[in-house]
Write a protein that holds these residues in place. Structure first.
Motif, mmCIF file in Angstrom:
data_model
loop_
_atom_site.group_PDB
_atom_site.id
_atom_site.type_symbol
_atom_site.label_atom_id
_atom_site.label_comp_id
_atom_site.label_asym_id
_atom_site.label_seq_id
_atom_site.Cartn_x
_atom_site.Cartn_y
_atom_site.Cartn_z
ATOM 1 N N GLU A 83 0.833 -1.208 0.000
ATOM 2 C CA GLU A 83 0.000 0.000 0.000
ATOM 3 C C GLU A 83 0.869 1.260 0.000
ATOM 4 O O GLU A 83 0.534 2.257 -0.641
ATOM 5 N N GLU A 84 1.992 1.220 0.726
ATOM 6 C CA GLU A 84 2.895 2.382 0.713
ATOM 7 C C GLU A 84 3.509 2.545 -0.679
ATOM 8 O O GLU A 84 3.685 3.660 -1.160
ATOM 9 N N GLU A 87 1.058 4.197 -2.799
ATOM 10 C CA GLU A 87 1.006 5.623 -2.478
ATOM 11 C C GLU A 87 2.130 6.385 -3.207
ATOM 12 O O GLU A 87 1.909 7.469 -3.750
ATOM 13 N N THR A 91 1.395 9.184 -6.202
ATOM 14 C CA THR A 91 1.843 10.585 -6.152
ATOM 15 C C THR A 91 2.811 10.872 -7.294
ATOM 16 O O THR A 91 2.773 11.954 -7.891
ATOM 17 N N ILE A 136 -0.371 16.889 0.223
ATOM 18 C CA ILE A 136 0.126 15.507 0.358
ATOM 19 C C ILE A 136 1.469 15.518 1.089
ATOM 20 O O ILE A 136 1.690 14.765 2.039
ATOM 21 N N ASN A 140 2.898 14.078 4.849
ATOM 22 C CA ASN A 140 3.930 13.023 4.793
ATOM 23 C C ASN A 140 5.297 13.481 5.301
ATOM 24 O O ASN A 140 6.329 12.986 4.833
ATOM 25 N N ALA A 145 5.389 10.707 -0.241
ATOM 26 C CA ALA A 145 4.471 9.618 0.130
ATOM 27 C C ALA A 145 5.066 8.780 1.264
ATOM 28 O O ALA A 145 6.270 8.878 1.548
ATOM 29 N N ALA A 146 4.237 7.993 1.872
ATOM 30 C CA ALA A 146 4.643 6.993 2.871
ATOM 31 C C ALA A 146 5.271 7.591 4.133
ATOM 32 O O ALA A 146 5.772 6.848 4.980
#
Ligand SMILES: N[C@@H](CCC(=O)N[C@@H](CS)C(=O)NCC(=O)O)C(=O)O
Length: 204
Positions: A83-84, A87, A91, A136, A140, A145-146
């Motif tokens: 899932e990460e 992500e 992005t 975003i 983060n 991301a992540a």
């Protein structure tokens, strides 16, 4: 020892993220920055007629994001769950969409259409997209991301100056301040010190 060469134009744009990733990973590479006179000949020998191109052990690889993802896997700069990774990919696709909008305007040859398109995107498209990206990154911890450093941060940081110029947004740092945090986080990495001290300085 594996011979690694990155062929690209003498700019940061789509190539710098790869140079940064290899420097982070301690991978020695030939930083082959070609000029426009040599390009038509080299173009014939690339997988898809575009740069950047990575050559490893005589094999040629193209598509900057695929290559960046490869280095991400190699150097542990990926998500900790599928899932990460999703992500990061999500992005990154969005960032590439922003780039694509600016490129369409840049390559428009009709000056009137170019001007109208730029005005339209500057008013109706870029603020929405960049605002979303800024949010975003805000969620983060200064990464795309992540919530941590990933290969995507290197790609974005490497293309930041290019985006600023292509979007005609010299005030990008102050308008969307979280975006600059990604750049600062990457460019502040001690592993990059040597590369950054020696790499040619370019505007984009
Ligand atoms: N999707 C490709 C796009 C690469 C690309 O747009 N390359 C441009 C330079 S940034 C290029 O090679 N232009 C010269 C040409 O198309 O002849 C990637 O990410 O590597």
């Amino acid at each position: 020892m594996t011979k690694v060469e990155l062929t690209y134009f003498p700019v940061k744009a789509m190539g710098e993220g790869l140079r940064l990733l290899m420097s982070y990973g301690g991978q020695a590479f030939e930083d082959n920055r070609i000029n426009s006179t040599d390009w038509p000949t080299i173009k014939q020998s690339t997988p898809f007629g575009q740069l950047p191109m990575l050559t490893m052990n005589g094999k040629k690889y193209a598509q900057s994001i695929a290559i960046a993802r490869y280095f991400g896997r190699k150097y542990g700069l990926v998500g900790t769950t599928p899932e990460e990774d999703l992500e990061i990919d999500m992005t990154m696709d969005f960032i590439i969409e922003i780039r694509s909008k600016a490129i369409v305007v840049y390559f428009e040859t009709d000056e009137a259409i170019k001007k109208a398109k730029h005005e339209d995107y500057s008013k109706n498209v870029y603020p929405d997209m960049l605002g979303k990206l800024n949010d975003i990154v805000g969620r983060n911890n200064g990464h795309i991301a992540a919530g941590k450093l990933t290969w995507g941060d290197f790609v974005f940081a490497g293309m930041y100056d290019y985006l600023k110029v292509r979007l005609h947004m010299p005030d990008l740092d102050t308008k969307y301040p979280n975006l600059k945090k990604v750049v600062d986080n990457v460019y502040g990495l001690p592993q990059l010190k040597n590369y950054l001290a020696n790499a040619p300085k370019t505007e984009i």
